[in-house]
Design an enzyme around this catalytic site. Structure first.
Site, PDB file in Angstrom:
ATOM      1  CD  GLU A   1      -0.466  -8.353  -5.512  1.00 37.38           C
ATOM      2  OE1 GLU A   1      -0.976  -7.427  -5.441  1.00 37.38           O
ATOM      3  OE2 GLU A   1      -1.300  -9.187  -6.535  1.00 37.38           O
TER       4      GLU A   1
ATOM      5  CE  LYS B   1      -4.365  -4.971   3.429  1.00 40.28           C
ATOM      6  NZ  LYS B   1      -4.319  -3.431   4.057  1.00 40.28           N
TER       7      LYS B   1
ATOM      8  CG  ASP C   1       0.061   0.782   6.024  1.00 33.96           C
ATOM      9  OD1 ASP C   1      -1.190   1.124   5.602  1.00 33.96           O
ATOM     10  OD2 ASP C   1       0.443   0.816   7.367  1.00 33.96           O
TER      11      ASP C   1
ATOM     12  CE1 TYR D   1      -4.368  -3.027  -5.863  1.00 32.95           C
ATOM     13  CE2 TYR D   1      -2.360  -2.501  -4.946  1.00 32.95           C
ATOM     14  CZ  TYR D   1      -3.748  -2.298  -5.007  1.00 32.95           C
ATOM     15  OH  TYR D   1      -4.409  -1.510  -3.978  1.00 32.95           O
TER      16      TYR D   1
ATOM     17  CE  LYS E   1      -4.529  -4.979   8.776  1.00 35.69           C
ATOM     18  NZ  LYS E   1      -4.547  -3.625   7.996  1.00 35.69           N
TER      19      LYS E   1
ATOM     20  CB  CYS F   1      21.661  23.884  26.706  1.00 29.56           C
ATOM     21  SG  CYS F   1      22.479  22.511  25.648  1.00 29.56           S
TER      22      CYS F   1
ATOM     23  CB  CYS G   1      26.840  24.081  26.242  1.00 28.15           C
ATOM     24  SG  CYS G   1      25.077  25.252  25.776  1.00 28.15           S
TER      25      CYS G   1
ATOM     26  CB  CYS H   1      20.915  24.486  22.662  1.00 24.03           C
ATOM     27  SG  CYS H   1      22.621  25.147  23.102  1.00 24.03           S
TER      28      CYS H   1
ATOM     29  CB  CYS I   1      25.710  23.903  22.137  1.00 21.63           C
ATOM     30  SG  CYS I   1      25.259  22.426  23.134  1.00 21.63           S
TER      31      CYS I   1
HETATM   32  S1  IVH Z   1      -5.903  -5.602  -3.812  1.00 30.27           S
HETATM   33  C1  IVH Z   1     -10.240  -6.073  -4.116  1.00 30.27           C
HETATM   34  N1  IVH Z   1      -3.362  -5.572  -3.451  1.00 30.27           N
HETATM   35  O1  IVH Z   1      -5.174  -2.571   1.019  1.00 30.27           O
HETATM   36  C2  IVH Z   1      -8.729  -5.909  -4.126  1.00 30.27           C
HETATM   37  N2  IVH Z   1      -4.752  -4.268  -2.172  1.00 30.27           N
HETATM   38  O2  IVH Z   1      -7.227  -3.428   2.755  1.00 30.27           O
HETATM   39  C3  IVH Z   1      -8.513  -4.687  -3.584  1.00 30.27           C
HETATM   40  N3  IVH Z   1      -3.409  -2.666  -0.338  1.00 30.27           N
HETATM   41  O3  IVH Z   1      -7.923  -0.848  -0.660  1.00 30.27           O
HETATM   42  C4  IVH Z   1      -7.253  -4.405  -3.428  1.00 30.27           C
HETATM   43  N4  IVH Z   1      -1.619  -3.498  -0.988  1.00 30.27           N
HETATM   44  O4  IVH Z   1      -5.491   0.080  -0.592  1.00 30.27           O
HETATM   45  C5  IVH Z   1      -4.506  -5.139  -2.891  1.00 30.27           C
HETATM   46  N5  IVH Z   1      -1.020  -5.866  -3.083  1.00 30.27           N
HETATM   47  C6  IVH Z   1      -2.208  -5.450  -2.714  1.00 30.27           C
HETATM   48  C7  IVH Z   1      -2.362  -4.143  -1.904  1.00 30.27           C
HETATM   49  C8  IVH Z   1      -3.597  -3.705  -1.655  1.00 30.27           C
HETATM   50  C9  IVH Z   1      -2.054  -2.620  -0.348  1.00 30.27           C
HETATM   51  C10 IVH Z   1      -4.714  -1.634   0.175  1.00 30.27           C
HETATM   52  C11 IVH Z   1      -5.384  -1.329  -0.761  1.00 30.27           C
HETATM   53  C12 IVH Z   1      -6.883  -1.883  -0.560  1.00 30.27           C
HETATM   54  C13 IVH Z   1      -6.645  -2.153   0.841  1.00 30.27           C
HETATM   55  C14 IVH Z   1      -7.548  -3.154   1.381  1.00 30.27           C
END
Ligand code: IVH
Length: 675
Positions: free
Chosen positions: A120, A122, A124, A237, A325, A417, A420, A435, A440
Site C-alpha cells: 500500500e 504510505k 503522509d 486501511y 521509505k 519594487c 516599477c 508593491c 505595477c
Molecule cells: S498500517 C500496525 N498503512 O504510517 C499498522 N499505516 O509509520 C499500522 N501510514 O501510524 C499502520 N499509510 O499513520 C498503515 N497504508 C498505510 C499507511 C500507514 C500511512 C502511517 C500510519 C502509521 C504510520 C507508521
C-alpha cells in the site's frame, strides 16, 4: 419514531430521511469515488431543502444527518480516550537488504504457510481510529501515544469522504455489528495545503511546513468550522469487528472497506513474490510525484491475517508489516543569489537562484524562500550551501542551511519594487511585502497571464512574450484592454504575423462567451479559485449581484469563510477594479450565469422580486423556496419580472411594480404557487 408523532410530521420525517439518503449517496459519489452524478448546484439544492426542513422541525435533527458535519460549539479541549487495541506504528526500512531481512523473518516465523504481501502507499498524514455504533460514526480518535489518543470526533465529521452513517445493506455485509472500528490516514492534498498556506501568509500567520503538519494542526483545531475549511480527506486501511472473526486476507479487508463506503486508496497491490514487491516500489517511486497527496513510502502487510497473531508484535510495531521509505528528494547546493519576484497580487516573493543540481532526475536551479520570516527562520544568506527538496510538481523548497558561507551576504527586501520602482510595503501583521502600485507592470503581466489562462478565459496565444510587449509598450493597462486590441496594433509587434494576430483576436472574441464562473475565477480575487468561482456564480447568478453582496450574503455560499468573503468585498470595493469590470461589461462579456443548471419545477422561467418583511419566511428562505421550484429571484423590478412578493413595510420596489403593471403577491399567494 414516537407514537404521538402527528401524521404531517411523519411525512416530513419520511422526506427528511429520503433527502438524507440521497445526499449521502451523492457525497459518496463525489468525495469517495470522485464520480459525481449531479452538479454542485443540484447538490446544494438538496442540502438546502434538508436544512430548511430541519429548521422547521428541529426535533427531527439527528447527529448523523449530512447537515450536521460542521456542528456544535468550539471545544474547550479534546477528551482523552484509551484505544480498545493499541495503535501501533511501523518499523521503517530504507534499503532492499533491510526489506529482504523483513521478508526472511516473516517466512521463518510463518513456517510452511504461504506468504503474500499487500503493498500500500504510505500516506503522509496522521492516523485516526473511527468507531461506528449501529452504523453511526460515534468516535474519531487520534493515535496519541498509541495507547491513549484524543477524541476529535467533531473534527473528523467535517471530512466529507467519511460516512457519518452506513446504510443497513452495507452494515449487513459485516454481520450488523453493534460496534466496529476502522483506522486510516487523515491527509491534506498538496493543493489544499498550498491554498491554506497562501491564506495564512495573507493573514500574517506562519506557514505550515508540509501537508502532514497542516493535517495534524487542523485536527487539533478546537473550532470545527475552521477544520471544515481545511478540506481534509481520509483513506481507510484497517477494519476490526470485535464480535466477529477477522477476514482471512488483508486484501479482502481493503475490498470490504470500499464496499462499506469508505475511501480506500486504490493503488494497493497483492505481491506474491519479493520481486513483485520490488517492482511495486519502483513503479511508485516516480508515479507518486503525480499524486494529489504526499506519500513517503510503501507499506507491506502480510496478506494472510491469520498469521498476524502468530507473528505478533514487538513493543511498538507489528512483525507482519513494514514500511519501505523512499529516500527524500533532496540535494544540497549553493545559493548564488536571492531576488524578489513580484506576483499577481503585488507580493514580493524571495527566490533563491541556485547552482544547478540534480534532484532525483530533475535539474533544479531555483527554490522559493516564501517570505522574509522564512529566510530568518532558515538563517539563509547568499553564498550558503543549503539542502533543497522537491515534492510533486511544486516549486522546490529550501529545507535548511547545511554550511554557512563565512562571507555570506544577507538578503534585504528592497524598499522599492524591482520592476516599477513603486513603494514596497509590509502591512501591519502581514508576513508579505507588497508593491503598492496597482499598475505595477509585473503585477499587470501576471494578472494578464492568469486571466488568459486555460482554466480562466482560455485565450490561447496570449503568452509571456506577447504580454511583455503589450505591457511594456503601454498598449494594455488592464485585462479589459485586451478586448480593444486591433489587428493593426498587433501586427506591428515583434514575432506577430498577420495570421497569428487574426487568431489571437478570434481567441479574444471567443473568450467573451466564457461562463460566469470562469470569469469570476479569472478576475484573480484573492482566495477565489475555480471551485469557489463556480459556487459563487451558481449562488448569485450574476456578477453584479456578487459585486453587491454583503458579507452575510457571501457566507451563505458553501465554502466561503470570513477570509474569502473579505477578499471578495475588498476586490469589488476597489474603484479601479470596478472600472475594469465596467469595461468588461461594455466589451460584452457574460455577466450572467446561464440557467442550464437551474432546477425544473413549478416556477421554471419565472422571475421574482422580494420586498418588505414576509410574515413567516426570511428573504433567504423565500429565495430558496422559489429557486427550488425552478424560479429566479432578482434584485430589481423590471417589465420582465413576473411577480413581486411584498411583505410588511415594502420598499420602492412595490411602487415600481405597480407603475409597470407587474403582479404583486403576498407570502400566502407565493406558497400557493409553490403547492
Ligand atoms: S498500517 C500496525 N498503512 O504510517 C499498522 N499505516 O509509520 C499500522 N501510514 O501510524 C499502520 N499509510 O499513520 C498503515 N497504508 C498505510 C499507511 C500507514 C500511512 C502511517 C500510519 C502509521 C504510520 C507508521
Amino acid at each position: 419514531m414516537p407514537k404521538s408523532t402527528p401524521p404531517e410530521s411523519q411525512t416530513v420525517q419520511k422526506e427528511i430521511e429520503k433527502l438524507r439518503d440521497e445526499i449521502r449517496r451523492h457525497e459518496y459519489l463525489y468525495y469517495v469515488l470522485n464520480q459525481p452524478e449531479i452538479s454542485d448546484y443540484e447538490f446544494d439544492q438538496l442540502m438546502h431543502r434538508l436544512q430548511e426542513l430541519e429548521r422547521q422541525h428541529p426535533e427531527l435533527i439527528t447527529p448523523d444527518s449530512p447537515s450536521q458535519r460542521v456542528g456544535g460549539q468550539p471545544a474547550e479541549e479534546f477528551p482523552k480516550v484509551r484505544h480498545a487495541l493499541p495503535m501501533l506504528s511501523l518499523d521503517n526500512t530504507y534499503s532492499v537488504e533491510e526489506l529482504r531481512d523483513f521478508d526472511r523473518r516473516v517466512r521463518e516465523l510463518a513456517g510452511r504457510a504461504k506468504v503474500e504481501y499487500v503493498g500500500e502507499l504510505k500516506l503522509d498524514g496522521l492516523s485516526m481510529a473511527l468507531t461506528y455504533e449501529n452504523g453511526v460514526l460515534t468516535h474519531g480518535v487520534t493515535r496519541g501515544d498509541g495507547e491513549v489518543g484524543e477524541d476529535v470526533t467533531t473534527n473528523v465529521k467535517t471530512i466529507r469522504s467519511v460516512p457519518l452513517k452506513l446504510d443497513a445493506r452495507k452494515l449487513a455485509l459485516i454481520g450488523n455489528p453493534a460496534r466496529f472500528e476502522v483506522r486510516g490516514e487523515v491527509i491534506m492534498t498538496r493543493k489544499a495545503f498550498e491554498q491554506l498556506n497562501a491564506q495564512r501568509e495573507a493573514a500574517g500567520e506562519p506557514r505550515f511546513a508540509n501537508p502532514r503538519n497542516s493535517a495534524a494542526g487542523s485536527m487539533r483545531q478546537l473550532d470545527p468550522r475552521i477544520v471544515a475549511e481545511r478540506k481534509l480527506d481520509m483513506y481507510l486501511y484497517y477494519l476490526q469487528v470485535q464480535a466477529a472473526e477477522p477476514l482471512p486476507e488483508h486484501a479482502r479487508v481493503l475490498e470490504m472497506l470500499a464496499k462499506l463506503g469508505f475511501k480506500v486508496n486504490p493503488n494497493w497491490r497483492l505481491c506474491g513474490t519479493f520481486d513483485a514487491m520490488l517492482a511495486y516500489i519502483e513503479e511508485w517511486e516516480k508515479k507518486r510525484e503525480k499524486l494529489e497527496y504526499e506519500t513517503d513510502g510503501i507499506v507491506f502487510k502480510v496478506n494472510n491475517t491469520r498469521l498476524w497473531d502468530e507473528l505478533g508484535t514487538t513493543a511498538k510495531s507489528p512483525r507482519w508489516a513494514v514500511a519501505y521509505k523512499y529516500a527524500p528528494e533532496q540535494a544540497s547546493t549553493r545559493v548564488l543569489d536571492i531576488r524578489p519576484q513580484v506576483g499577481r497580487t503585488g507580493t514580493l516573493t524571495p527566490v533563491a537562484d541556485l547552482e544547478p543540481v540534480d534532484v532525483s532526475g530533475v535539474t533544479v536551479s531555483h527554490a522559493t524562500l516564501h517570505n522574509m520570516d522564512e529566510i530568518e527562520r532558515l538563517g539563509v544568506k547568499i553564498g550558503d550551501t543549503v539542502l533543497i527538496q522537491r515534492a510533486g510538481e511544486v516549486i522546490p523548497q529550501v529545507v535548511k542551511v547545511v554550511k554557512s558561507a563565512p562571507d555570506g551576504r544577507e538578503f534585504r527586501m528592497p524598499k522599492k519594487c524591482p520592476v516599477c520602482g513603486g513603494e514596497v510595503h509590509r502591512a501591519e501583521g502581514e508576513v508579505a511585502f507588497r508593491c503598492v502600485n496597482a499598475a505595477c507592470p509585473a503585477r499587470l503581466k501576471e494578472s494578464l497571464l492568469y486571466f488568459a489562462g486555460r482554466r480562466a478565459m482560455n485565450i490561447d496565444g496570449l503568452g509571456e512574450a506577447l504580454v511583455d510587449q503589450l505591457v511594456d509598450k503601454g498598449i494594455v493597462h488592464d485585462v479589459a484592454d485586451l478586448y480593444s486590441l486591433t489587428h493593426e496594433r498587433l501586427v506591428n509587434l515583434e514575432r506577430m504575423g498577420d495570421k497569428s494576430a487574426q487568431n489571437l483576436l478570434e481567441e479574444i472574441e471567443n473568450s467573451k462567451k466564457t461562463e460566469l464562473a470562469r470569469l469570476i475565477f479569472a478576475l484573480g480575487i484573492r482566495f477565489v479559485g475555480e471551485r469557489t468561482g463556480q459556487l459563487l456564480a451558481e449562488h448569485f447568478g450574476s456578477l453584479d449581484t456578487l459585486a453587491k453582496a454583503s458579507e452575510e450574503e457571501l457566507f451563505e455560499v458553501e465554502e466561503v469563510g470570513p477570509r474569502v468573503a473579505e477578499a471578495i468585498r475588498e476586490f469589488f470595493g476597489e474603484p479601479r477594479n470596478m472600472k475594469v469590470i465596467e469595461k468588461l461589461r461594455k466589451a460584452g462579456l457574460q455577466f450572467e450565469q446561464k440557467k442550464t443548471r437551474k432546477a425544473e419545477g413549478k416556477l421554471s422561467g419565472k422571475q421574482f422580486v422580494l420586498t418588505g418583511t414576509l410574515p413567516h419566511y426570511s428573504r433567504d428562505e423565500a429565495t430558496r423556496l422559489i429557486e427550488e421550484a425552478g424560479g429566479r429571484v432578482i434584485g430589481s423590478v423590471s417589465k420582465k419580472t413576473d411577480y413581486v412578493v411584498a411583505g410588511a413595510d415594502p420598499g420602492s420596489k412595490l411602487d415600481k411594480a405597480k407603475s409597470l403593471g407587474v403582479k404583486t403577491i403576498d407570502e400566502a399567494e407565493l406558497l400557493k404557487l409553490l403547492k
